[in-house]
Design a protein around this motif. Structure first.
Motif, PDB file in Angstrom:
ATOM      1  N   ASP A  14     -17.497 -28.335 -25.047  1.00  0.00           N
ATOM      2  CA  ASP A  14     -16.774 -28.778 -26.089  1.00  0.00           C
ATOM      3  C   ASP A  14     -17.709 -28.658 -27.331  1.00  0.00           C
ATOM      4  OD1 ASP A  14     -14.136 -30.237 -26.783  1.00  0.00           O
ATOM      5  OD2 ASP A  14     -15.647 -31.178 -27.981  1.00  0.00           O
ATOM      6  N   PRO A  15     -17.234 -28.144 -28.514  1.00  0.00           N
ATOM      7  CA  PRO A  15     -17.910 -28.513 -29.688  1.00  0.00           C
ATOM      8  C   PRO A  15     -18.772 -29.720 -30.020  1.00  0.00           C
ATOM      9  CG  PRO A  15     -15.618 -27.508 -30.223  1.00  0.00           C
ATOM     10  CD  PRO A  15     -15.923 -27.701 -28.772  1.00  0.00           C
ATOM     11  N   SER A  16     -18.289 -30.799 -29.426  1.00  0.00           N
ATOM     12  CA  SER A  16     -18.939 -31.804 -29.592  1.00  0.00           C
ATOM     13  C   SER A  16     -20.195 -32.166 -28.960  1.00  0.00           C
ATOM     14  CB  SER A  16     -18.019 -33.167 -29.102  1.00  0.00           C
ATOM     15  OG  SER A  16     -17.879 -32.856 -27.584  1.00  0.00           O
ATOM     16  N   LEU A  17     -20.426 -31.445 -28.065  1.00  0.00           N
ATOM     17  CA  LEU A  17     -21.773 -31.312 -27.517  1.00  0.00           C
ATOM     18  C   LEU A  17     -22.262 -30.014 -27.830  1.00  0.00           C
ATOM     19  CD1 LEU A  17     -22.972 -32.232 -24.048  1.00  0.00           C
ATOM     20  CD2 LEU A  17     -23.425 -30.063 -24.416  1.00  0.00           C
ATOM     21  N   GLN A  18     -21.792 -28.958 -28.174  1.00  0.00           N
ATOM     22  CA  GLN A  18     -22.556 -27.516 -28.488  1.00  0.00           C
ATOM     23  C   GLN A  18     -23.279 -27.987 -29.644  1.00  0.00           C
ATOM     24  OE1 GLN A  18     -19.962 -24.110 -29.046  1.00  0.00           O
ATOM     25  NE2 GLN A  18     -18.614 -24.626 -27.549  1.00  0.00           N
ATOM     26  N   PHE A  19     -22.847 -28.518 -30.611  1.00  0.00           N
ATOM     27  CA  PHE A  19     -23.805 -28.735 -31.831  1.00  0.00           C
ATOM     28  C   PHE A  19     -25.011 -29.610 -31.501  1.00  0.00           C
ATOM     29  CE2 PHE A  19     -21.772 -33.039 -32.639  1.00  0.00           C
ATOM     30  CZ  PHE A  19     -22.917 -33.550 -33.302  1.00  0.00           C
ATOM     31  N   GLN A  20     -24.752 -30.300 -30.713  1.00  0.00           N
ATOM     32  CA  GLN A  20     -26.176 -31.352 -30.328  1.00  0.00           C
ATOM     33  C   GLN A  20     -27.077 -30.183 -29.773  1.00  0.00           C
ATOM     34  OE1 GLN A  20     -25.395 -35.573 -29.054  1.00  0.00           O
ATOM     35  NE2 GLN A  20     -23.166 -34.395 -29.237  1.00  0.00           N
ATOM     36  N   VAL A  21     -26.472 -29.302 -28.790  1.00  0.00           N
ATOM     37  CA  VAL A  21     -27.707 -28.530 -28.115  1.00  0.00           C
ATOM     38  C   VAL A  21     -28.196 -27.398 -29.114  1.00  0.00           C
ATOM     39  CG1 VAL A  21     -27.655 -26.577 -26.545  1.00  0.00           C
ATOM     40  CG2 VAL A  21     -26.279 -28.637 -25.987  1.00  0.00           C
ATOM     41  N   GLN A  22     -27.548 -27.191 -29.989  1.00  0.00           N
ATOM     42  CA  GLN A  22     -28.064 -26.355 -31.058  1.00  0.00           C
ATOM     43  C   GLN A  22     -28.915 -27.189 -31.936  1.00  0.00           C
ATOM     44  OE1 GLN A  22     -24.281 -25.394 -32.814  1.00  0.00           O
ATOM     45  NE2 GLN A  22     -24.138 -23.331 -31.952  1.00  0.00           N
ATOM     46  N   ARG A  23     -28.436 -28.266 -32.167  1.00  0.00           N
ATOM     47  CA  ARG A  23     -29.484 -28.961 -33.084  1.00  0.00           C
ATOM     48  C   ARG A  23     -30.747 -29.646 -32.466  1.00  0.00           C
ATOM     49  NH1 ARG A  23     -27.071 -34.685 -34.559  1.00  0.00           N
ATOM     50  NH2 ARG A  23     -27.461 -34.914 -32.366  1.00  0.00           N
ATOM     51  N   ASP A  24     -30.574 -30.103 -31.235  1.00  0.00           N
ATOM     52  CA  ASP A  24     -31.502 -30.739 -30.616  1.00  0.00           C
ATOM     53  C   ASP A  24     -32.434 -29.940 -29.736  1.00  0.00           C
ATOM     54  OD1 ASP A  24     -30.634 -32.786 -31.830  1.00  0.00           O
ATOM     55  OD2 ASP A  24     -29.387 -33.522 -30.367  1.00  0.00           O
ATOM     56  N   LEU A  25     -32.064 -28.916 -29.176  1.00  0.00           N
ATOM     57  CA  LEU A  25     -32.651 -28.326 -28.301  1.00  0.00           C
ATOM     58  C   LEU A  25     -33.057 -26.689 -28.583  1.00  0.00           C
ATOM     59  CD1 LEU A  25     -30.537 -28.989 -24.890  1.00  0.00           C
ATOM     60  CD2 LEU A  25     -32.853 -30.030 -25.761  1.00  0.00           C
ATOM     61  N   LEU A  26     -32.303 -26.132 -29.690  1.00  0.00           N
ATOM     62  CA  LEU A  26     -32.284 -24.680 -29.995  1.00  0.00           C
ATOM     63  C   LEU A  26     -32.921 -24.699 -31.288  1.00  0.00           C
ATOM     64  CD1 LEU A  26     -29.085 -23.196 -28.491  1.00  0.00           C
ATOM     65  CD2 LEU A  26     -31.451 -23.308 -27.483  1.00  0.00           C
ATOM     66  N   ASP A  27     -33.228 -25.887 -32.225  1.00  0.00           N
ATOM     67  CA  ASP A  27     -33.696 -25.581 -33.618  1.00  0.00           C
ATOM     68  C   ASP A  27     -32.857 -24.734 -34.189  1.00  0.00           C
ATOM     69  OD1 ASP A  27     -35.611 -27.613 -32.911  1.00  0.00           O
ATOM     70  OD2 ASP A  27     -36.826 -25.806 -32.322  1.00  0.00           O
ATOM     71  N   ALA A  28     -31.501 -24.861 -34.330  1.00  0.00           N
ATOM     72  CA  ALA A  28     -30.926 -23.832 -34.944  1.00  0.00           C
ATOM     73  C   ALA A  28     -30.680 -24.640 -36.450  1.00  0.00           C
ATOM     74  CB  ALA A  28     -29.019 -23.881 -34.518  1.00  0.00           C
ATOM     75  N   PRO A  29     -30.402 -23.599 -37.583  1.00  0.00           N
ATOM     76  CA  PRO A  29     -30.332 -24.030 -39.047  1.00  0.00           C
ATOM     77  C   PRO A  29     -29.283 -24.824 -38.941  1.00  0.00           C
ATOM     78  CG  PRO A  29     -30.565 -21.582 -38.590  1.00  0.00           C
ATOM     79  CD  PRO A  29     -30.509 -22.083 -37.390  1.00  0.00           C
ATOM     80  N   LEU A  30     -29.321 -26.023 -40.045  1.00  0.00           N
ATOM     81  CA  LEU A  30     -28.174 -26.760 -40.458  1.00  0.00           C
ATOM     82  C   LEU A  30     -26.994 -26.072 -40.430  1.00  0.00           C
ATOM     83  CD1 LEU A  30     -27.064 -29.672 -41.154  1.00  0.00           C
ATOM     84  CD2 LEU A  30     -28.043 -29.312 -43.545  1.00  0.00           C
ATOM     85  N   SER A  31     -27.132 -25.222 -41.068  1.00  0.00           N
ATOM     86  CA  SER A  31     -25.707 -24.447 -41.491  1.00  0.00           C
ATOM     87  C   SER A  31     -25.072 -24.013 -40.113  1.00  0.00           C
ATOM     88  CB  SER A  31     -25.888 -23.225 -42.489  1.00  0.00           C
ATOM     89  OG  SER A  31     -27.103 -22.261 -41.592  1.00  0.00           O
TER      90      SER A  31
END
Length: 318
Positions: A14-31
């Motif tokens: 779900d997007p509720s977990l996807q964004f945390q993966v991007q933020r906390d594990l993949l160092d994706a940009p804030l945008s």
């Protein structure tokens, strides 16, 4: 399963977990991760739970329990009422803008089942007040009186216990951790006084002195729930959930991981499965709006995300 495969599996969530993966594990940009987070308001778990809200701002017609008492013969406790629903929406990253007007409605319509007290003032239970403090900060309510309540209800050993009103003077792992999450959130919002900051550090020391796991009197693991990782922990303590708190606190305080976390970290490592994932060890029974956690004994995305970001924090610090 190599790390890339685990990451791909996590990103199927779900997007509720996807964004945390991007933020906390993949160092994706804030945008990037913020675009994913914004989807929680219009799709998936977040959108589904928002649609369950009552016209008066509550969920299931009650503050902590549903307004109707038809759940009392069911196992566990219901997780559908207002506080639990707000907890989930906040945890899932739903923007407060999606709940415009909710804080004002709850101030008018919602009362605690305990003594009919007004919603944003909290009541006597540490965990309930901790959840209320976090939800109030999120929705823009002035929570200063309830924040002060935690200073006044710290026990002599530095922690907290929901049974304080019944005379307990020994802190609880569960109550202390829930209070810590709330005190840190208040501080992260730039609202804490020096007294509140000191209260948080005293409560941290309560858990650190016990290495997040052990009884001071026996030196043994305090209870099986310490090592039971839950996909949806709700109020429950685990060493993994405590480690995730200390990760956040360390980042906020700009400090290194405390050496007393080492045994808990080793335990988390030991529970990783050969395929790189972690299992859902336990399920808290009770009525829900919809099922969101994996069956007990099956790989859990929520547990795996939490474990991976904790270990990443520890490994990066070393």
């Amino acid at each position: 399963m190599v790390h890339d495969d685990v990451t791909a599996w996590l990103l199927e969530a779900d997007p509720s977990l996807q964004f945390q993966v991007q933020r906390d594990l993949l160092d994706a940009p804030l945008s990037t991760w913020n675009r994913t987070r914004e989807r929680t308001m219009t799709e998936g778990y977040g959108a589904e739970l928002l649609a369950k809200q009552d016209d008066d701002g509550q969920w299931a017609g009650g503050a902590y329990f549903p307004g109707a008492n038809d759940w009392q013969a069911e196992p566990g406790q219901p997780w559908t009422a207002t506080t639990w629903s707000l907890n989930m929406l906040r945890t899932w990253g739903v923007d407060a803008a999606a709940l415009e007007g909710t804080a004002e409605k709850l101030a008018t319509t919602s009362r605690w089942e305990y003594d009919n007290l007004p919603y944003w003032g909290g009541e006597v239970d540490v965990c309930i007040n901790a959840f209320t403090l976090q939800n109030g900060i999120w929705l823009g309510v002035d929570m200063a009186p309830l924040a002060r309540w935690f200073v006044d209800h710290t026990l002599p050993d530095g922690g907290f216990n929901c049974e304080w009103e019944s005379g307990s003077t020994r802190s609880s792992f569960h109550s202390t951790l829930n209070a810590l999450y709330a005190l840190l959130a208040y501080e992260q919002a730039g609202l804490a006084t020096d007294e509140l900051i000191a209260t948080r550090h005293r409560a941290e020391e309560y858990l650190l002195a016990r290495h997040l796991m052990y009884s001071l009197s026996t030196g043994e693991v305090v209870a099986p729930w310490v090592t039971n990782f839950l996909a949806i922990p709700r109020h429950a303590y685990s060493a993994l959930r405590a480690l995730d708190y200390f990760r956040l606190a360390s980042e906020h305080d700009r400090t290194s991981p405390d050496p007393r976390l080492a045994e808990a970290v080793a335990m988390v490592r030991s529970k990783q499965q050969p395929d790189g994932r972690w299992l859902n060890d336990h399920h808290l029974p009770g009525r829900v709006w919809f099922e969101i956690d994996e069956p007990v004994g099956e790989p859990s995305r929520n547990v795996t995300l939490q474990a991976l970001r904790v270990l990443r924090w520890i490994d990066d610090a070393q």
